[in-house]
Design a protein around this motif. Structure first.
Motif, PDB file in Angstrom:
ATOM      1  N   THR A  43       0.835  -1.208   0.000  1.00  0.00           N
ATOM      2  CA  THR A  43       0.000   0.000   0.000  1.00  0.00           C
ATOM      3  C   THR A  43       0.869   1.257   0.000  1.00  0.00           C
ATOM      4  O   THR A  43       0.590   2.215  -0.725  1.00  0.00           O
ATOM      5  N   ASP A 180      -5.632  -1.515  -5.086  1.00  0.00           N
ATOM      6  CA  ASP A 180      -5.058  -1.988  -3.826  1.00  0.00           C
ATOM      7  C   ASP A 180      -6.012  -2.991  -3.181  1.00  0.00           C
ATOM      8  O   ASP A 180      -6.995  -2.599  -2.550  1.00  0.00           O
ATOM      9  N   GLU A 181      -5.744  -4.247  -3.361  1.00  0.00           N
ATOM     10  CA  GLU A 181      -6.592  -5.332  -2.842  1.00  0.00           C
ATOM     11  C   GLU A 181      -8.072  -5.060  -3.125  1.00  0.00           C
ATOM     12  O   GLU A 181      -8.878  -4.949  -2.198  1.00  0.00           O
TER      13      GLU A 181
HETATM   14 MG   LIG Z   1      -2.095  -2.882   1.990  1.00  0.00          MG
END
Ligand SMILES: [Mg+2]
Ligand SMILES: Nc1ncnc2c1ncn2[C@@H]1O[C@H](COP(=O)(O)OP(=O)(O)O)[C@@H](O)[C@H]1O
Length: 262
Positions: A43, A180-181
């Motif tokens: 991240t 991001d995910e």
């Molecule tokens: Mg992360």
């Protein structure tokens, strides 16, 4: 020429070095998957690309334009940072839609704000608004949200909200779409729905970076896989090499742990 070059990025929070000499490049039309255990710095890396964090050193180059150069520290203005950010479209784990706006308004918002800075905005307001609306409608249609444009986020499923967020990220025509995910907050059925959409974008050669724990998806869809551990790129390459012919012991341990958990 790669569309993105990340060179020797370092980032510390206080005494903790979170990114340690991260380098990779991304070709236009390529989908890159970034994989790694929680806390490995994925991240933070995306946040550095998007100027939500400032690296301590290194270089970020997009389309041959140096957006960040740690060896020449300057303090960019807010307007300059907004301009740099336009290269990257961001899709987060938890959608981050504005609850008070409809799906369509969420997708249009950033384009409208940007249009207001145009010198011809006052004169051509109606036409500009219409153009932005048409583009947003087309993106929501591409996300198969035809009947949902006037719905508010609370009236949409998580999968639908995430598809609105993807349309919003595409609205400003970024060079690189970053996820991001994107499915970590979704149950398996909605995960598949969102992965199908991302796969469709990859098929159309959208340039993408996808941080994901969906190994089968990464192996199948990514052209290039980067494996991170503890702030370091420990392995990278084509998915078949990274997954089937893993060289690095940390990657092996992670993949082993992962296959036992899932
Ligand atoms: Mg992360
Ligand atoms: N703003 C911050 N301040 C201090 N530490 C941070 C901050 N953001 C992230 N970290 C730390 O950096 C490390 C990497 O975090 P993160 O980039 O979120 O990893 P990942 O996304 O791979 O799980 C973690 O140890 C986290 O606690």
């Amino acid at each position: 020429m790669p569309i993105l070059e990340v060179q020797h990025i370092n980032k510390s929070f206080g005494q903790t070095q979170v990114l340690n000499d991260i380098s990779f490049s991304l070709e236009r039309g390529e989908a890159m998957a970034i994989i790694g255990s929680s806390g490995s710095g994925k991240t933070t890396l995306l946040r550095c690309l998007n100027f939500l964090e400032t690296p301590n050193s290194g270089k970020i180059i997009v389309n041959e334009e140096t957006l960040f150069d740690g060896s020449r520290p300057t303090q960019p203005s807010d307007a300059e940072i907004r301009k740099k950010r336009l290269h990257f479209g961001m899709v987060f784990q938890s959608f981050h839609l504005f609850p008070q706006y409809t799906a369509l308004e969420n997708v249009m918002l950033a384009s409208l704000l940007l249009a207001k800075e145009r010198p011809d905005y006052k004169q051509n307001k109606r036409v500009i608004h219409e153009e932005i609306e048409h583009h947003a409608i087309a993106l929501l249609e591409q996300m198969s949200l035809n009947g949902r444009m006037t719905h508010y986020p609370h009236q949409l499923s998580g999968g639908q909200q995430q598809r609105v967020a993807i349309a919003r990220a595409l609205a400003l025509k970024p060079d690189i779409l970053c996820f991001d995910e994107p499915t970590s907050a979704l149950d398996p059925e909605l995960t598949d729905e969102v992965l199908r959409v991302i796969r469709g974008l990859a098929d159309k050669h959208t340039t993408m970076i996808i941080v994901t724990h969906e190994m089968a998806f990464a192996r199948d869809v990514a052209d290039h896989v980067v494996f991170m551990d503890d702030g370091v790129v420990v392995e990278e390459g084509r998915p078949q090499d990274v997954f089937e012919n893993t060289q690095n012991e940390r990657t092996k341990a992670f993949l082993h742990r992962f296959s036992q958990n899932s």
